[in-house]
Write a protein that holds these residues in place. Structure first.
Motif, PDB file in Angstrom:
ATOM      1  N   THR A 283       0.822  -1.109   0.173  1.00 54.53           N
ATOM      2  CA  THR A 283      -0.041  -0.037   0.198  1.00 54.53           C
ATOM      3  C   THR A 283       0.770   1.324   0.055  1.00 54.53           C
ATOM      4  O   THR A 283       0.192   2.378  -0.239  1.00 54.53           O
ATOM      5  CB  THR A 283      -0.914   0.045   1.131  1.00 54.53           C
ATOM      6  N   ASN A 290      -6.260   2.460  -4.027  1.00 54.91           N
ATOM      7  CA  ASN A 290      -7.134   1.736  -2.892  1.00 54.91           C
ATOM      8  C   ASN A 290      -8.346   1.439  -3.723  1.00 54.91           C
ATOM      9  O   ASN A 290      -9.300   2.157  -4.230  1.00 54.91           O
ATOM     10  CB  ASN A 290      -7.611   2.766  -1.925  1.00 54.91           C
ATOM     11  N   LEU A 292     -11.032   0.002  -2.454  1.00 53.53           N
ATOM     12  CA  LEU A 292     -12.473   0.102  -1.805  1.00 53.53           C
ATOM     13  C   LEU A 292     -12.959   1.208  -1.915  1.00 53.53           C
ATOM     14  O   LEU A 292     -12.401   2.597  -2.172  1.00 53.53           O
ATOM     15  CB  LEU A 292     -11.730  -0.185  -0.327  1.00 53.53           C
ATOM     16  N   SER A 296     -11.144   3.688   4.105  1.00 54.52           N
ATOM     17  CA  SER A 296      -9.776   3.941   3.712  1.00 54.52           C
ATOM     18  C   SER A 296      -9.088   4.254   5.142  1.00 54.52           C
ATOM     19  O   SER A 296      -9.842   4.513   6.003  1.00 54.52           O
ATOM     20  CB  SER A 296      -9.679   5.514   2.873  1.00 54.52           C
ATOM     21  N   TYR A 298      -6.655   1.286   2.995  1.00 53.21           N
ATOM     22  CA  TYR A 298      -6.774  -0.264   2.567  1.00 53.21           C
ATOM     23  C   TYR A 298      -6.104  -0.997   3.683  1.00 53.21           C
ATOM     24  O   TYR A 298      -4.965  -0.932   4.022  1.00 53.21           O
ATOM     25  CB  TYR A 298      -6.204  -0.638   1.127  1.00 53.21           C
ATOM     26  N   THR A 299      -6.800  -2.104   4.246  1.00 52.45           N
ATOM     27  CA  THR A 299      -6.331  -3.017   5.138  1.00 52.45           C
ATOM     28  C   THR A 299      -7.125  -4.040   4.616  1.00 52.45           C
ATOM     29  O   THR A 299      -8.459  -4.307   4.039  1.00 52.45           O
ATOM     30  CB  THR A 299      -6.464  -2.668   6.602  1.00 52.45           C
ATOM     31  N   HIS A 302     -10.452  -3.801   6.448  1.00 60.47           N
ATOM     32  CA  HIS A 302     -11.619  -3.039   5.715  1.00 60.47           C
ATOM     33  C   HIS A 302     -12.046  -3.635   4.483  1.00 60.47           C
ATOM     34  O   HIS A 302     -13.148  -3.522   4.273  1.00 60.47           O
ATOM     35  CB  HIS A 302     -10.696  -1.872   5.675  1.00 60.47           C
ATOM     36  N   CYS A 303     -11.199  -4.329   3.711  1.00 63.57           N
ATOM     37  CA  CYS A 303     -11.642  -5.124   2.696  1.00 63.57           C
ATOM     38  C   CYS A 303     -12.669  -6.035   2.785  1.00 63.57           C
ATOM     39  O   CYS A 303     -13.905  -6.106   2.228  1.00 63.57           O
ATOM     40  CB  CYS A 303     -10.515  -5.673   1.875  1.00 63.57           C
ATOM     41  N   CYS A 362      -9.400 -10.766  -0.687  1.00 65.33           N
ATOM     42  CA  CYS A 362      -8.712  -9.673   0.019  1.00 65.33           C
ATOM     43  C   CYS A 362      -7.339 -10.258   0.572  1.00 65.33           C
ATOM     44  O   CYS A 362      -7.175 -11.372   0.997  1.00 65.33           O
ATOM     45  CB  CYS A 362      -9.444  -9.526   1.460  1.00 65.33           C
ATOM     46  N   GLN A 365      -2.331  -6.233   3.895  1.00 57.58           N
ATOM     47  CA  GLN A 365      -1.264  -5.184   3.555  1.00 57.58           C
ATOM     48  C   GLN A 365       0.241  -5.697   3.936  1.00 57.58           C
ATOM     49  O   GLN A 365       0.228  -6.216   4.961  1.00 57.58           O
ATOM     50  CB  GLN A 365      -1.761  -3.925   4.229  1.00 57.58           C
TER      51      GLN A 365
END
Length: 480
Positions: A283, A290, A292, A296, A298-299, A302-303, A362, A365
């Motif tokens: 990242t 990103n 997504l 925000s 991206y992790t 989160h994904c 997913c 990161q």
């Protein structure tokens, strides 16, 4: 005399053969053993045969080792280095406080059927059942809700936070603990998405965050969770509280000490396999975008959260209060009926479905951090302080104080960060060094020796060019 010199000058140059080319190469090359293979007449001798076998054997051994070295290089092996670093300042995590009951009983009183609904629905959920809405006449249970409705029905921060300290100084609780919806309901977070992330310069239980909190059990209503106290989420200040936090529970009547330790991880991106058979997403790369829509940065968490929420929205046609789309004007928040019969069930099933997790695709990161916590507690308050604290909080009695108030201290145990960093085990410099060592060991060769071999191949090519053009081959080794 003159005639003799003239005849010698006009004499044709000697015929230059491949044997001459090979003999001159063997006598001039730096490769060990070649000067013992060839004779001026290119005739095989017993000694030459033995040296030929020795050179061929060494060459075969070299090729075997070179293939192994190149194979190791392109398998992209990784070396991991773990170090403990002393820091002058360390970024403080976000601290999210969730009351074990986020709803306020007195505010639900305006809807007569809600308390019995939450009681019966909670019991049904604990037995993996679904509440029966067939006999419900109250429209509030069937109509889409809003964030304002959930906020108005929830506990108010001003009645929960009594005193807050950070860095040894008193801070305003309401302005420093911001409301945020999570899977638990409406919670309050310190140091979340702030423009200026808080850093600490000292460790110890009195140097970081201290709060006195009133869980207000008199306002509790029935929920699936039957405990009293608070749930503390420790997480990155830029990540949503539900994104893989460190979780700590604190009970009323106790002073809970949360001694944190921060760990940083830096893994290598593709083509390296950071996690055995899985790679990671870089990242920090300038080319990274990103993917997504609603979270925000991206992790992985989160994904996965966005993947689940998108799938559930497509199934149920609504979202929960913690979904980022709930702030949009065109996306309805689920009614209580829809939440029980579709949304919550789908969230639970997808969260534990490994097949669905693979469908989300997913990736973790490459750079992230975690917070570990060591928790200890003692009775709160001590008897000598009970009367004074009862008066300052205007509590009904010391029994009420012990059943509702708690102290929480969140702090770094040391000004130290554990860093786990991956490095390539093989670099280009390592590869060339190993190849050079193998060549020197087997044939006494070097990179310049490789140039000699290429030169020989060029001369052989030019030799045949001369032959094809009907010319006499020239001695280029000595003449160039």
């Amino acid at each position: 005399m003159t005639g003799t010199e003239t005849n010698g000058a006009e004499a044709a140059p000697p015929n230059y053969t491949l044997c001459d080319l090979w003999t001159e190469f063997c006598q001039t090359t730096a490769i060990h053993g070649f000067n013992k293979i060839s004779t001026p007449t290119c005739r095989f001798t017993f000694r030459g045969i033995l040296w030929t076998l020795a050179v061929c054997g060494a060459t075969g051994f070299l090729i075997f080792n070179l293939m192994s070295e190149i194979g190791d290089y392109y398998s992209y092996p990784i070396a991991t280095k773990v170090t403990n670093k002393i820091r002058n300042t360390i970024e403080f995590p976000a601290v999210t406080i969730c009351n074990r009951c986020t709803l306020n009983k007195t505010r639900l009183a305006s809807f007569p059927d809600l308390e019995s609904y939450f009681r019966d629905s909670s019991l049904q959920q604990r037995s993996s059942g679904v509440y029966n809405f067939d006999d419900i006449d109250d429209g509030i249970m069937l109509q889409p809700l809003s964030l304002d409705w959930w906020t108005n029905m929830s506990m108010d921060a001003s009645s929960l936070f009594h005193l807050c300290y950070f860095g040894g100084e008193s801070i305003d609780c309401s302005s420093n603990f911001l409301p945020v919806f999570t899977d638990e309901g409406l919670c309050h977070t310190f140091n979340f998405n702030a423009s200026d992330i808080v850093n600490v310069k000292n460790s110890g239980n009195g140097a970081n965050l201290i709060i006195n909190y009133n869980i207000a059990q008199q306002y509790y209503t029935f929920r699936e969770n039957m405990a009293a106290g608070i749930k503390v989420l420790l997480h990155n200040s830029r990540h949503h509280p539900d994104a893989n936090p460190t979780v700590v529970m604190a009970a009323p009547g106790f002073s809970t000490y949360v001694a944190m330790h921060k760990s940083e991880y830096v893994y290598l991106p593709d083509p390296y396999m950071a996690f055995d058979e899985m790679d990671c997403v870089d990242t920090n790369s300038p080319d990274f975008v990103n993917p997504l829509k609603y979270y925000s940065p991206y992790t992985y968490d989160h994904c996965f959260m966005e993947c689940i929420q998108t799938k559930v929205f497509n199934l149920c046609g609504c979202v929960g209060p913690s979904d980022p789309r709930s702030t949009g004007p065109d996306v309805p928040i689920c009614s209580l009926e829809k939440q029980d019969t579709c949304y919550s069930i789908s969230i639970r099933e997808m969260g534990k479905n490994t097949t669905f997790e693979e469908e989300c695709k997913c990736s973790t990161q490459c750079t992230f951090e975690t917070f570990s916590a060591q928790v200890s507690s003692s009775g709160y308050p001590a008897d000598i302080w009970a009367e004074l604290l009862n008066n300052s909080t205007q509590s009904e009695s010391s029994e009420y104080f012990r059943n509702n108030y708690l102290e929480l201290r969140v702090f770094y145990d040391k000004m130290m960060v554990t860093s786990t960093k991956q490095h390539p085990q093989y670099t280009q410099a390592t590869l060339f060094s190993n190849v050079g060592g193998q060549m020197g060991l087997c044939l006494g060769a070097s990179i310049l020796t490789v140039a000699e071999i290429w030169e020989l191949l060029v001369f052989i090519f030019l030799y045949f060019v001369d032959k094809l053009r009907g010319r006499k081959a020239r001695n280029r080794i000595n003449n160039w």
